[in-house]
Design a protein around this motif. Structure first.
Motif, PDB file in Angstrom:
ATOM      1  N   LEU A 528       0.809  -1.217   0.000  1.00 54.42           N
ATOM      2  CA  LEU A 528       0.000   0.000   0.000  1.00 54.42           C
ATOM      3  C   LEU A 528       0.845   1.270   0.000  1.00 54.42           C
ATOM      4  O   LEU A 528       0.304   2.373  -0.089  1.00 54.42           O
ATOM      5  N   GLU A 748      -7.069  -0.243  -4.804  1.00 53.05           N
ATOM      6  CA  GLU A 748      -6.455   0.022  -3.504  1.00 53.05           C
ATOM      7  C   GLU A 748      -7.335  -0.442  -2.354  1.00 53.05           C
ATOM      8  O   GLU A 748      -6.853  -0.989  -1.366  1.00 53.05           O
ATOM      9  N   ASP A 810      -6.728  -0.696   1.967  1.00 54.52           N
ATOM     10  CA  ASP A 810      -6.311   0.623   2.468  1.00 54.52           C
ATOM     11  C   ASP A 810      -7.447   1.302   3.234  1.00 54.52           C
ATOM     12  O   ASP A 810      -8.535   1.523   2.704  1.00 54.52           O
TER      13      ASP A 810
END
Length: 821
Positions: A528, A748, A810
Motif C-alpha cells: 500500500l 487500492e 487501504d
C-alpha cells in the motif's frame, strides 16, 4: 530401455521427515513395433508423463486411473516381463502409498522390484530405487526393522554405482537418518544428517532446495529431543533457502503450478507454527520465525499474480523491460534446474550452472531495483521490521491462520493432528503475541451458524455471536491491551464473517469498541506504500436494464480510454427463471433478474457528491462499458451480484478433481476441477443480462473478467451488491471470487458484501458512507461511523443491515486533491 528417473521428496520437499521416492517417467522401447503398437506405447508414455505431473501436484485420485491405464497398455504390448511394466507397477504403488492404501501398494512395489532384479540385474539404479521405495512404505507403516536393511542396501548400491559423491547418495543418507530418528536413535540420525547436509552443500550449492531439506530434517531431530533453540536456528536457515527458491518458482508458470509448488512446502509453515505454539511459546526467536513465515507465505499466490510481469512491464522503460525479460528467463532456468535434477550434467557442472544463473539474477535484480521504485517495493525481502514500520500508531495487526499441528515425537502416521486456528498480533512497538485458538472444526461450525443468523433480520444473532467471540476474539483481546484499531488478516472460513458483529463479554457488538479493516496478508501494508495515478474520474454503474439488450454505444462517455482487455470466459446457460425482487443476489437456479429501483435512487443520491462522475445506468450500464475503464478514481457498481456454489462442468461427465496433499495430513487448495476456474462462478449482472446481450457481450461480468480490468490507481471500489465478498475458500490464499479479482486488477480498497443485502437499506448505508468519505473520513472509519449510526436506528439496528459490507485493504482517507495521471 532408456528410462528417466524423476526424484520426488514427499516429506523431504516439505519438512524432511521421510524418504525421498522416485517416480519413473518412461522412455521409448528400443525395438520396432507395428504402427498400432507404437501408437499405444506413445500413449502410455504420455499417460505416465501426466501421472508424474499429477503426482507432483498431489492429485493422486486423478493420477491413479491414468497409471492403471498405462500399466494395462504396457502389459498388453510388452508382456508381463518388461522394465516398463516394472516402472508402471512402481508408479501405481506410489500413488496407493500416498493415499494410505499400504496393503495395495506393497505387492506392487515387490513385483516391480523383483521384475527389475530379474531383467536388469541386481546392480542397477532402478533396483536401488525399488529398494528405497519399499523401505519408505515400511517406514510409513512403522515397520522399521524391515525398512532398515532395504534403505541400507539402496544406499550401498548407489554408492557402488554412482560413487560416494553423488546427490542420490546424500538422499540415501537422509532417508536412513529419518528412519533412525523415527526409532529414537538420535545420535546415529544426527551423524547421517550432517553427512548428507555436507555432501549436498558441496555438490549442489548452499541454496539448493535439498540443502533446505537437510536443514529442516535436522531441525525436526533437535525438536524431537526437546531442543527448541537449535531446532529454531536450523528451521530459520532452511526456510530462508525455501523463501529464496519460492521467489524464483512463483515468477514462472500458471496459477495452478504456483499452487502446486507452494503445497510442497506447506508442511514447513505448519511445522514452524507448531514448534512455537506447542514447544517453544516463550522463545522469542521461535515466535519471530513463525510470524515471519506466516507473513511471507499467506496470500503468496495472490501477490505473485498481482505482481505479474505484464503489469510491471507497463511501468518500465523499454531498456528496463529488456532487463525484466532477461530476469524472467534466468529465473525460469533456475527453477527448471532446481527441480529437474542433474540430468546429463555432472554434479560440478550442475553446481557451476546454478551459481552462474544466481549471479546473473542478482545483477539484473540490482539493476532493476536502482531504476524502478515499483520493482524495488515488490521485490524487497519481507521482514517483521519492514511490516511493523507500516502499522499505524495505536493499531494492531491480527494475523489469523488455520494450521495443522505437527508432533515430531509421534509415530509417522500420527504426526499430523486435526486443524486448528491460531492468531499472531503485532503492534508498531510491541513484541509478537500469539495464541492457539483451538480446533478449527468447532470454530468453523459456529462460523456457519453465525452466518445463517446474520442473513435474517428476524432472528437475534447475539447468543451465537457471543459464543464465537469467546472462542475467537476474546482470547485475542487479552493480547491487545487498549488498542482499538485492528488490521485483521483472516484465514479459511473466517474470511466469510464480519468481526464487527461479534459480541463481547459486555454483550456489545465489537463495532461499538473497535475499528476493523481487513487485509489478505500483513504484506499488504508494504504494497500500500506504492500509489499509481488515477486516469479517469469516478464511475458509477447502477440500475442496469436486465431485460433489454445493452446499448452497444454505451462506451461513448469512456472514449478517451484505451482499448479494453477482454478475458476469456464461459457463458452460463440460462436456467428457468426464478425471479427474486428486493435483494441483490442470485442462487444457482436464479439466472434472471428483476430491476433494483433502490440502485437508481442510490446513484441519484451519490452522483451529486461526485460532480465529475460518469454515470452509467439502464441500457448504458453494459459489460462493454466496464471493460473500457482505465483506472477511475472511484468505481461504484450497484447491481445484482452472484456467487454460484456448484458450477456445472462444461465437459460432459467430467469428474471434479480432488486436490490431495503431497504428504500425509497437510491441507492444500480446495478441490477445483481441471479447466474450471472459480473466478467464473462469481460476478455481476449488467444491462442485457436476461437476454444475454450487453453491447457485444452477454451482460455477465465474471470475477475472471474483473481481474483483467485496469484498476491500478483506483482508490476505492464499492460493489453495492450481494455476496461480492464470497467465493471458494483456499487456506492461506483468501477467497477466490470478486474480492480476489479486484486485488488482481489493482484496486487500492474494496467495499464488499458477505450476504444478500437489503435494497433500500444498502442505498441508505451508501449515501451516509459517501457523505463521511467525501468529508475526509478514512475509507474504513467512514463505514464504521455509518454502522454505528445504523446500530442506533430502530429500522436498521440488526446486523443484517449494517454488517454485510466489510472494508478491505487501504483504510486511509481518499486523496481527493490528486489529479488524473
Amino acid at each position: 530401455m532408456a528410462s528417466t528417473l524423476l526424484s520426488l521428496g514427499l516429506f523431504a520437499a516439505s519438512i524432511g521427515v521421510s524418504a525421498s521416492v522416485v517416480l519413473p517417467v518412461l522412455g521409448q522401447e528400443g525395438r520396432s513395433f507395428s504402427a498400432e503398437k507404437e501408437t499405444a506405447l506413445k500413449e502410455a508414455a504420455r499417460l505416465n508423463q501426466q501421472v508424474g505431473q499429477l503426482y507432483q501436484q498431489g492429485k493422486f485420485n486423478e493420477a491413479i486411473p491414468l497409471a492403471e491405464q498405462a500399466l494395462s497398455i504396457h502389459k498388453r504390448i510388452l508382456g508381463e516381463n518388461h522394465p516398463d511394466v516394472a516402472a508402471s507397477l512402481n508408479n501405481l504403488a506410489l500413488l496407493y502409498q500416498n493415499q494410505g492404501r499400504y496393503a495395495e501398494a506393497e505387492p506392487l512395489f515387490k513385483q516391480s522390484l523383483e521384475l527389475n532384479k530379474r531383467l536388469l540385474g541386481e546392480n542397477h539404479p532402478d533396483v536401488a530405487t525399488g529398494l528405497n521405495n519399499l523401505a519408505g512404505l515400511y517406514q510409513n507403516q512403522g515397520r522399521y526393522a524391515e525398512a532398515e536393511p532395504l534403505f541400507k542396501q539402496s544406499l550401498e548400491l548407489n554408492k557402488r554405482l554412482l560413487g560416494e559423491n553423488h546427490p542420490d547418495v546424500a538422499t540415501g543418507l537422509n532417508n536412513l537418518a529419518g528412519l533412525y530418528q523415527n526409532q529414537g536413535r538420535y545420535g546415529e540420525a544426527e551423524l547421517l544428517y550432517k553427512q548428507s547436509l555436507k555432501l549436498r552443500k558441496r555438490l549442489l550449492g548452499e541454496n539448493h532446495s535439498l540443502v533446505s531439506t537437510s536443514l529442516n530434517s535436522m531441525a525436526l531431530l533437535y525438536w524431537s529431543q526437546g531442543n527448541a533453540g537449535d531446532a529454531t536456528d536450523l528451521f530459520t536457515q532452511g526456510l530462508q533457502i525455501e523463501e529464496r527458491n519460492l521467489d524464483i518458482s512463483l515468477t514462472v508458470g500458471a496459477e495452478a503450478q504456483k499452487k502446486s509448488y507452494l503445497a510442497t512446502i506447506a508442511g514447513t509453515t505448519d511445522a514452524t507454527i507448531s514448534l512455537h505454539l506447542q514447544s517453544a511459546n516463550n522463545n522469542p526467536n521461535a515466535a519471530r520465525l513463525a510470524l515471519t513465515t506466516l507473513l511471507r507465505r499467506k496470500g503468496r499466490i495472490l501477490n505473485a499474480l498481482t505482481d505479474g510481469t505484464q503489469r510491471l512491464r507497463q511501468n518500465l522503460t523499454p531498456a528496463d523491460q529488456k532487463r525484466f525479460d532477461d530476469l524472467a528467463a534466468v529465473r525460469t532456468q533456475l527453477a527448471t534446474l532446481y527441480y529437474s535434477g542433474l540430468g546429463k550434467l555432472t554434479p560440478e557442472q550442475y553446481k557451476d550452472r546454478i551459481t552462474q544463473l544466481q549471479q546473473q539474477a542478482t545483477q539484473l535484480e540490482a539493476d532493476l531495483n536502482n531504476r524502478s521504485a515499483e520493482f524495488r517495493t515488490q521485490s524487497q525481502p519481507i521482514t517483521l521490521e519492514a511490516i511493523q514500520k507500516q502499522i499505524p500508531a495505536d493499531t494492531a495487526l491480527v494475523d489469523l491462520i488455520r494450521y495443522q499441528p505437527f508432533n515430531p515425537k509421534a509415530k509417522q502416521s500420527e504426526q499430523w493432528g486435526k486443524p486448528r486456528y491460531a492468531a499472531y498480533t503485532l503492534t508498531p512497538q510491541g513484541t509478537i503475541q500469539a495464541i492457539d485458538l483451538g480446533e478449527a472444526d468447532a470454530i468453523d461450525q459456529l462460523v456457519a451458524k453465525f452466518r445463517r443468523l446474520l442473513q435474517s433480520s428476524n432472528i437475534d444473532p447475539k447468543p451465537v455471536a457471543r459464543q464465537l467471540d469467546a472462542l475467537l476474539m476474546q482470547p485475542i483481546r487479552t493480547k491487545l491491551g487498549n488498542t482499538r484499531q485492528l488490521l485483521i488478516s483472516p484465514d479459511s472460513q473466517l474470511n466469510l464473517i464480519p468481526f464487527a458483529a461479534l459480541v463481547d463479554e459486555q454483550n456489545r457488538y465489537l463495532v461499538e469498541s473497535y475499528a476493523i479493516t481487513y487485509l489478505t496478508t500483513g504484506r499488504d501494508l508494504l504494497r500500500l506504500q506504492t500509489h499509481s495515478p488515477s486516469r479517469q474520474p469516478p464511475i458509477i454503474v447502477a440500475n442496469p436494464d436486465y431485460d433489454r439488450p445493452g446499448d452497444p454505444n454505451s462506451t461513448a462517455q469512456l472514449r478517451s480510454s484505451n482499448s479494453p482487455i477482454v478475458a476469456q470466459k464461459s457463458i452460463q446457460p440460462i436456467s428457468p427463471s426464478q425471479r427474486r425482487s428486493g435483494q441483490r443476489s442470485t442462487d444457482l437456479a436464479t439466472l434472471k433478474f428483476d430491476s433494483l429501483p433502490g440502485t437508481a435512487a442510490e446513484a441519484k443520491a451519490i452522483s451529486p457528491k461526485l460532480p465529475d462522475a460518469i454515470v452509467l445506468t439502464g441500457s448504458q450500464a453494459t459489460e462493454n462499458a466496464l471493460q473500457q475503464i482505465q483506472s477511475p478514481r472511484i468505481l461504484h457498481i450497484a447491481t445484482h451480484g452472484f456467487f454460484l456454489q456448484d458450477f456445472p462442468s462444461l465437459t460432459p461427465n467430467k469428474t471434479r478433481a480432488s486436490a490431495l496433499p503431497l504428504f500425509e495430513g497437510t491441507s492444500t487448495a480446495p478441490a477445483i476441477g481441471l479447466g474450471e476456474n472459480p473466478l467464473l462462478r462469481a460476478g455481476l449482472a449488467l444491462a442485457g443480462f436476461n437476454p444475454r446481450k450487453s453491447g457485444t457481450e452477454d451482460g455477465i461480468l465474471t470475477a475472471l473478467e474483473v481481474s483483467n480490468l485496469n484498476l491500478r490507481g483506483t482508490q476505492l471500489v464499492v460493489l453495492s451488491a450481494c455476496e461480492t465478498g464470497l467465493g471458494d475458500i483456499a487456506n492461506g490464499e483468501s477467497v477466490y471470487g470478486l474480492r480476489r479479482a479486484l486485488t488482481l486488477a489493482g484496486a487500492e480498497t474494496q467495499l464488499i458484501s458477505l450476504w444478500k443485502v437489503s435494497d433500500d437499506g444498502t442505498k441508505d448505508l451508501m449515501v451516509k458512507y459517501y457523505d463521511r468519505l467525501l468529508n475526509g473520513t478514512g475509507r474504513s472509519d467512514a463505514l464504521l461511523l455509518t454502522q454505528r449510526e445504523f446500530l442506533n436506528d430502530s429500522q436498521y439496528r440488526h446486523p443484517y443491515y449494517w454488517a454485510s459490507f466489510i472494508p478491505s485493504r487501504d483504510w486511509r482517507p481518499l486523496n481527493l486533491t490528486m489529479g488524473l495521471g
